[in-house]
Design a protein around this motif. Sequence first.
Motif, short mmCIF file in Angstrom:
data_model
loop_
_atom_site.label_atom_id
_atom_site.label_comp_id
_atom_site.label_asym_id
_atom_site.label_seq_id
_atom_site.Cartn_x
_atom_site.Cartn_y
_atom_site.Cartn_z
N TYR A 1 15.54 -9.01 50.05
CA TYR A 1 14.33 -8.28 50.40
C TYR A 1 13.11 -9.07 49.94
CZ TYR A 1 13.83 -6.45 45.55
OH TYR A 1 13.68 -6.32 44.20
N LEU A 2 12.00 -8.78 50.58
CA LEU A 2 10.74 -9.45 50.29
C LEU A 2 9.68 -8.37 50.17
CD1 LEU A 2 9.50 -12.40 50.20
CD2 LEU A 2 8.81 -11.99 52.56
N THR A 3 8.84 -8.47 49.13
CA THR A 3 7.75 -7.51 48.99
C THR A 3 6.43 -8.22 49.19
OG1 THR A 3 7.31 -7.75 46.61
CG2 THR A 3 9.13 -6.29 47.26
N SER A 4 5.43 -7.46 49.64
CA SER A 4 4.07 -8.01 49.73
C SER A 4 3.07 -6.90 49.44
CB SER A 4 3.81 -8.60 51.12
OG SER A 4 3.76 -7.57 52.10
N GLY A 5 1.88 -7.30 49.06
CA GLY A 5 0.84 -6.33 48.77
C GLY A 5 0.24 -6.54 47.40
N ARG B 1 9.70 -2.09 45.09
CA ARG B 1 11.02 -2.47 44.57
C ARG B 1 11.87 -1.23 44.35
NH1 ARG B 1 10.97 -6.93 39.97
NH2 ARG B 1 13.04 -7.25 40.81
N VAL B 2 11.23 -0.15 43.91
CA VAL B 2 11.94 1.12 43.78
C VAL B 2 12.33 1.64 45.16
CG1 VAL B 2 11.66 3.55 43.14
CG2 VAL B 2 10.97 1.75 41.56
N ALA C 1 16.64 0.79 40.03
CA ALA C 1 16.45 0.24 41.38
C ALA C 1 16.94 -1.20 41.49
CB ALA C 1 14.98 0.33 41.77
N VAL C 2 16.56 -2.04 40.51
CA VAL C 2 16.96 -3.45 40.62
C VAL C 2 18.45 -3.63 40.38
CG1 VAL C 2 14.64 -4.23 39.99
CG2 VAL C 2 16.38 -4.04 38.21
#
Length: 389
Positions: A3-7, A140-141, A353-354
Motif C-alpha cells: 500500500y501507498l499513502t499520500s497527503g 494506515r489505520v 493496524a500495521v
Amino acid sequence: MRYLTSGESHGPKLTTILEGFPAGMPLTTEDIDRELSRRQKGHGRGRRMQIEKDTVEITSGIRHGATLGSPICLVVENNDWKHWTKIMGIEPLEEDADEIKRKITRPRPGHADLNGGIKYGHRDLRNVLERSSARETTVRVAAGAVAKKLLSLLGIHIASHVVEIGGVKAERTEDLSISEIQEISEASPVRCLDEDASQKMMLAIDDAKSNGDSIGGIVEVIVEGMPIGVGSYVHYDRKLDSKLAAAIVSINAFKGVEFGIGFEAARKFGSEVHDEIAWSEEKGYTRKTNRLGGLEGGMTTGMPLVIRGVMKPIPTLYKPLKSVDIDSKETFEASIERSDSCAVPAAAVVAEAVVAWELASAIVDQFPSDKFSTLLSFIEEYRVETKEF
C-alpha cells in the motif's frame, strides 16, 4: 500485498491505495470507519481530534460490498483544510505573500524537521512537518482495517492494550481471551486492562499536560488464530518477526519493539526462555509456554502472537526545547504545533493496524489468493495438514 499513502497533515485529504487483496472479500465503509473512530479516542488527545471526525470514502476496488481484486483506493477528508487553504494550497505564491513570510525556520527537537529540511533542501520546514506528522497514520489505520477484515474472515483476531504510560505499569493477573481484551480496553480511556493503573495513567497524563510536557508508554498487540509456519526462515527479508518489527518502529514516535518476554530473555537461562513442544489429537502441535511470543525462526508457531512497541513522549511540547533558526542560526524556543500530551492509547490502534497488514500480506504471499474463497479453502486445508503432520 502493498500500500501507498499520500497527503499532508493540513492538506485537503489523505489517500491510500491498497493492492493485492483477493476478489470476493466482503468489505464496507463501516469496517473501516470503526477503526478510524477508535484511533481518535484516548485520554490525552489534543484539539485536532475535536476538529477531525474521520470517515472513509472508498473510490475504487469495491463493488456491491465485495472486493474486485483490483487496487482499492481509500480517501479521508481533512475537515481542518478550510483553515489552511492559503498556507497549504498548491498554487504558486507571490514573493511577498504573507504565507511565505510565515514560513517555519525553527526545527523542533525530536521531529523530522531539521533532518528532512537538510535532505530535501526545504528552507520552509512546514514542507517536512506536514508529511512527517502522525496524521498520516489515519490512512494506515484505514489500510489496516481492510487487512483486519481479511484476517477475521480467516479466523484470525487481533486486540491491543496499553501496558505502561509514563512509568505507570498495568498488572495483568489472568489470561484473557481476545474478545475480553477488546471489550475491556475499549471501555478504558487509556485502553488499559487494569482499572487501578488506568486511573494512575490518566493522572500522569494530566500532570504532564499541566506542566506543558508529554509522556510515552508501551502498547501490546495480541493475535490469535495464526496458522503454524507463516513466514520463512530461508531469507532474512522473509522472516515474519523482522517484518513485524519494522512495521512497529515505522509508527511515528516508536523507538523499540519486542516479542513475548522480549528483552527479559537476555537475563534468563535458555531453559527459562524456549517453549517446549506438545501435541494432542484435539489441538495438534502446541507449546507449553509462549515466552517467544508465537514466533520462532521467522515463522509463526501457532501460539498467540505477542508484540510490544515502545512509544517515546511526543516531542511537540508546550514548554518548548531550544533550537536553532536555520536562517539566522540564532537560538530560539522551538515552534509549537497543535499536539497531544499523550497519544499512547491511540498508538495501540495504529499498532494493531500495521501488525494486521503484515500478517495479511504474509498469508496472501504464502497461499493462493486471487479469490477469497480459494484463500479460505487453502487456509482451512493447511490447518488440517499441520495438525496431522
